[in-house]
Design an enzyme around this catalytic site. Sequence first.
Site: not given
Ligand code: PEP
Length: 573
Positions: A196, A498
């Site tokens: 993140h 996404c």
């Molecule tokens: C993903 O896992 O690609 C996603 C969009 O969710 P996050 O990055 O919030 O886990």
Amino acid sequence: MQTFSGVGVAPGRVLGPVRQMPKPVQEPAAWLQGAVNMPADVTVESQGQRIKDAAKAVQAELRARAATASGEGKEVLEATALMAADPMLVKSAIKLLSPDAPGGARTAERAIWEAGATVADSLKALGGYMAERVADVLDVRARIVSELRGLPAPGIPTSDVPFILAAEDLAPADTATLDPAKVIALVTSSGGPQSHTAILARALGLPAIVAAPGVDEIGDGTEIYIDGAAGTITVDPGEELRLAAKAWATQASTVTAFNGSNEMADGFRIPLLANVGTGADAVKAADAGAEGVGLLRTEFCFLDRDDEPTVEEQIAAYGAVFAAFPGKKVVVRTLDAGADKPLPFLTNADEPNPALGVRGYRTDLTSPGVLERQLKAIAAAEANNQAEVWVMAPMISTAEEAAHFAVLCSAAGLKIPGVMVEVPSAALTAATLLREVSFASLGTNDLTQYTMAADRQLGPLAALNDPWQPAVLRLVKLTVGGAAAANAGGTARPVGVCGEAAADPALAVVLVGLGVTTLSMSARALAAVSAVLATVTIAHAQKLAAAALSAPSASAARQTVRAQLPILDELGL
Ligand code: PEP
Ligand code: MG
């Protein structure tokens, strides 16, 4: 010229001086005053004065930084400065210096450390707003200990000139206070490309490289050149690289705008949406031309909370996002707590393997009611606004889970239920699973970590954790194929992406070629992705997708596709 290499997570070629992020503050040893040969001038009074002086210096520094900061960073600094001004922490620390304190006298560093822990525990016990101050008190404690030790304060360093921030890794909270006018790029020695922190760095539009061993040892002030697409760092660069950085700055300025309606070279439409975490992000995304929101990470609204937000608080948070997109699609993801995004009211910090634990949709098993209340809040916020609200659940693994989620959505009055496809089982059974819901969104970050069995936060596994892995691309293809089978004879079930893969302009072309119908990304990536898609027809994208699918490795897939997209080099992407 000394060079380092890592994994490029955000493109850009820049040159500037390095500032190292101070290392995290270590817990002071538990030895007591008087337990070893103590110099005569170390008295309870002298140590008490040191604590008072250090706390004052920390307050002054935080106030000065808050005065020049803006937005979220200013709020964080002001809250921390307030905490540093609170006499409770200093008073309780001074008590611990006394030989009469339970357990005997502590050193100044140890006393402030223990006092900070006690204050944090009591704030936590009070719950609500007070519990939200726990992170501030622990930050103040770390700052006072650093001051006592004569070390640089933790957190983003300050500087009068723009600099490249180097660190072992950054906490999401550090990145929140990062000022893009001062920090021009990020390099870390560990961290994964889909952590993140990398996601937040991209959201800030900073060229960034992670998993580059040794960069946290480069001396402060050393001039370096980084190429965020290639993942290379050059120390003391020569004239040629200085010119390359200049040329990139000029090129980059040509791709800063997205016109709000993405079209490929043959007019084929692929709507480009934004990933957002808050109402403020949504406003920025709308300004950047996003055609809607493809992922509202609702847990980002509440990462600092120890307790479940009330329905009213949730209505306000989601409503702020909907208000930025009247008449447009907003895909809300229900709370995705767990692994690197723990929420104390949903996840258990003692799980041995949190990425495989009770996270995402699964927390409905252990904290029943939270999901229903969230869906109720989303429905109420939808009623107050004009956005077209779609709702999806994270970490769905089976058709039964998808069916149950659809039932809960319908009970809350939410009409468009969907699922994230980020667990390989969901991709493999997409045809069955998607019959239960109206759409799917591929979360390529988690889909990659689970396909490759490689923790997305770990630097050493960065090469495995690459969404260009042909195995991951095949699961994308299976999902699109599964949706087509589920659609047969009925309404279409669109499949978007996404995950961060959508923000890589070359990979975006491949995803479109594989059949995904929308791409959602950090608002900063919209212009570059649309500039590249505009040069490619759908037939060409399908050819490139076929080449990537049959490549023998992730790097071969990337190279093959990039070699056929000269626009990437022209734009410095
Ligand atoms: C993903 O896992 O690609 C996603 C969009 O969710 P996050 O990055 O919030 O886990
Ligand atoms: Mg995910």
